[in-house]
Design an enzyme around this catalytic site. Sequence first.
Site, PDB file in Angstrom:
ATOM      1  N   HIS A 163      19.981  21.881 -46.808  1.00  0.00           N
ATOM      2  CA  HIS A 163      21.231  20.695 -46.667  1.00  0.00           C
ATOM      3  C   HIS A 163      22.727  21.113 -47.376  1.00  0.00           C
ATOM      4  O   HIS A 163      23.594  20.681 -47.068  1.00  0.00           O
ATOM      5  CB  HIS A 163      20.733  19.457 -47.144  1.00  0.00           C
ATOM      6  CG  HIS A 163      20.773  19.462 -48.679  1.00  0.00           C
ATOM      7  ND1 HIS A 163      19.422  19.485 -49.446  1.00  0.00           N
ATOM      8  CD2 HIS A 163      21.848  19.123 -49.401  1.00  0.00           C
ATOM      9  CE1 HIS A 163      19.994  19.521 -50.854  1.00  0.00           C
ATOM     10  NE2 HIS A 163      21.056  19.089 -50.920  1.00  0.00           N
ATOM     11  N   GLU A 176      27.815  24.150 -46.724  1.00  0.00           N
ATOM     12  CA  GLU A 176      28.884  23.457 -47.739  1.00  0.00           C
ATOM     13  C   GLU A 176      29.203  24.657 -48.598  1.00  0.00           C
ATOM     14  O   GLU A 176      30.116  25.284 -49.079  1.00  0.00           O
ATOM     15  CB  GLU A 176      28.422  22.401 -48.124  1.00  0.00           C
ATOM     16  CG  GLU A 176      29.753  21.822 -48.850  1.00  0.00           C
ATOM     17  CD  GLU A 176      29.678  20.447 -49.440  1.00  0.00           C
ATOM     18  OE1 GLU A 176      28.469  19.780 -49.227  1.00  0.00           O
ATOM     19  OE2 GLU A 176      30.412  19.863 -50.264  1.00  0.00           O
ATOM     20  N   ASP A 177      27.727  25.200 -49.132  1.00  0.00           N
ATOM     21  CA  ASP A 177      28.200  26.211 -50.468  1.00  0.00           C
ATOM     22  C   ASP A 177      27.878  27.793 -49.900  1.00  0.00           C
ATOM     23  O   ASP A 177      28.233  28.618 -50.920  1.00  0.00           O
ATOM     24  CB  ASP A 177      26.972  25.897 -51.238  1.00  0.00           C
ATOM     25  CG  ASP A 177      27.221  24.432 -52.197  1.00  0.00           C
ATOM     26  OD1 ASP A 177      28.282  23.878 -51.727  1.00  0.00           O
ATOM     27  OD2 ASP A 177      26.064  23.813 -52.454  1.00  0.00           O
TER      28      ASP A 177
HETATM   29 MN    MN Z   1      22.700  18.579 -52.637  1.00  0.00          MN
END
Ligand code: MN
Length: 405
Positions: free
Chosen positions: A72, A76-77
Site C-alpha cells: 500500500h 507513494e514512497d
Molecule cells: Mn501506510
Amino acid sequence: ANLSANLMTIVKANFTEEQGDFISSALDFAVHAHRDQRRKSGSPFIEHPIATAQYLAQLRMDPDTVAAGLLHDTMEDCDVEYKELVDHFNPSVATLVDSVTKLNADGSMLPWNPDGSAPITGGLDGSSEGEAALATARAASMRKMFVAMAKDVRVVVIKLADRLHNMLTLKALPYHRQIAIARETLDIYAPLAHRLGMWDLKWRLEDESFKYLQPREFRALSRLLQRKRAEREDYVERVTAATKQALGDAGIEAEVTGRAKHIYSIHQKAARYAAQGKKLTDIHDLFALRVFVDSVGDCYAALGVIHGIWPPMGGQFDDYIASPKENMYQSLHTTVRAVDGLPVEVQIRTPEMHNVSENGIAAHTLYKEGGDSPDRFDEGMTLLRQLLESDRDQGEDFEWLEQIK
Ligand code: MN
C-alpha cells in the site's frame, strides 16, 4: 524476518497454497521496494506494511486485499508505477494500491492545528466559526472516504488497518503530530469503522486515540481497571459458573466469558453517569458477560434460562437478532440482577454473529465468497452509490454528509 514468518503463518492458516504463494510474492516485492527505508522510530519501514497485511489476513480479507496491504505504500514512497503492479500481480491489486495512495494524496487528511483545535487551512482559533470550519473539514474527509468506499469498500478496510498500525506506533512521532493524528482517528476513522460494523477495530482505534488526547483520564481509568481487577475476576468467575450450571441443567451447550470493556467505552459511560450525578465505581460497570451458543433457537432458550435464575431489569432488553442493527450486528442484550443483586449486562449470540459483530464488513466479504444473493449491505451500497451520483457537484460537504448518514 520474524514478522514475515508470523504473517506467513497466519496466511497459511487462512488461505490456500496458491493464494499463499501470491501473498508471499507481494511480501518479497514490498521487502525489496522498501529495503532502504526506516520509520521515524528507526525500525525498518517494511514492518509497517507487514503489520497492515497481517491484520487484513486475520480478518480473512481476500488475497488481493492482503497483497495490497503489503504494497500500500510502494507507489507513494518507492516510485513504483501502477503498470508495474499490474504486471507483477493483477489490475485489482494495482487499483487497490492506487486508490489507497490517492486517499492519502488528495486529501487534507490532517486538517488540524497542532493543538487539535481547528483546521490548519483556515487559521482559526476555536471560535464558533472555527468549530464550523472544523466540522466542514471533517465532513470533507469523510466524503472522500465514502467516495472510495462506494467504489470498493476494500480500499477503506486497508486504510483502517494502515491507521491501526500507525496508532500503535504513534509514540515515535513528535507531540503535535501525535495529537493531530489521534484527533483525526477519533473523528473520522473510528466512526467509519463503526459504520462498517468493525467493532474490534473501532475500539482499538478509540482506546489508542484516547491515550494521546486525554492522557490523564486514560491513566486514571487504567489504574481503576487494574485496582478492581482481582475483585472483577472473582465476580465474573461466580456469575460465569452459575450461568454455565443453569444452562447445562437445561441441556444447552454454551461458552460463557466475562470480558473487561474497552477503556474508552468506560470513559463514555463515566461521562454519562457524571451527567446523572452518579459515580462509576462498581465493578459491574467494567465488564459484560458473553454467552455463545450454537443456534438462534439456543440464543432464545439461553435467554429464558438466564431470566429464570436472575430477574431482568426493566427496559434493558434488546433483540438485535430479530431486528439487526444497520451495520448487521446481531445479539440478544439483557441486563439482569445477578449474584449479590448487582446489575450485569449479558450478550447472547452464535459464533457467526460474533464474527460479524467484531469484524462487520470484513466478515461480510468473507461470506460473500460463496456468491449468494444481494442482501441488506449490498442494498445499502447501491443506495450510497446513487446518492454519490445524484449529489456529485452540489452542496456543501457538511450538508452532503448529513444526507449520506
Ligand atoms: Mn501506510
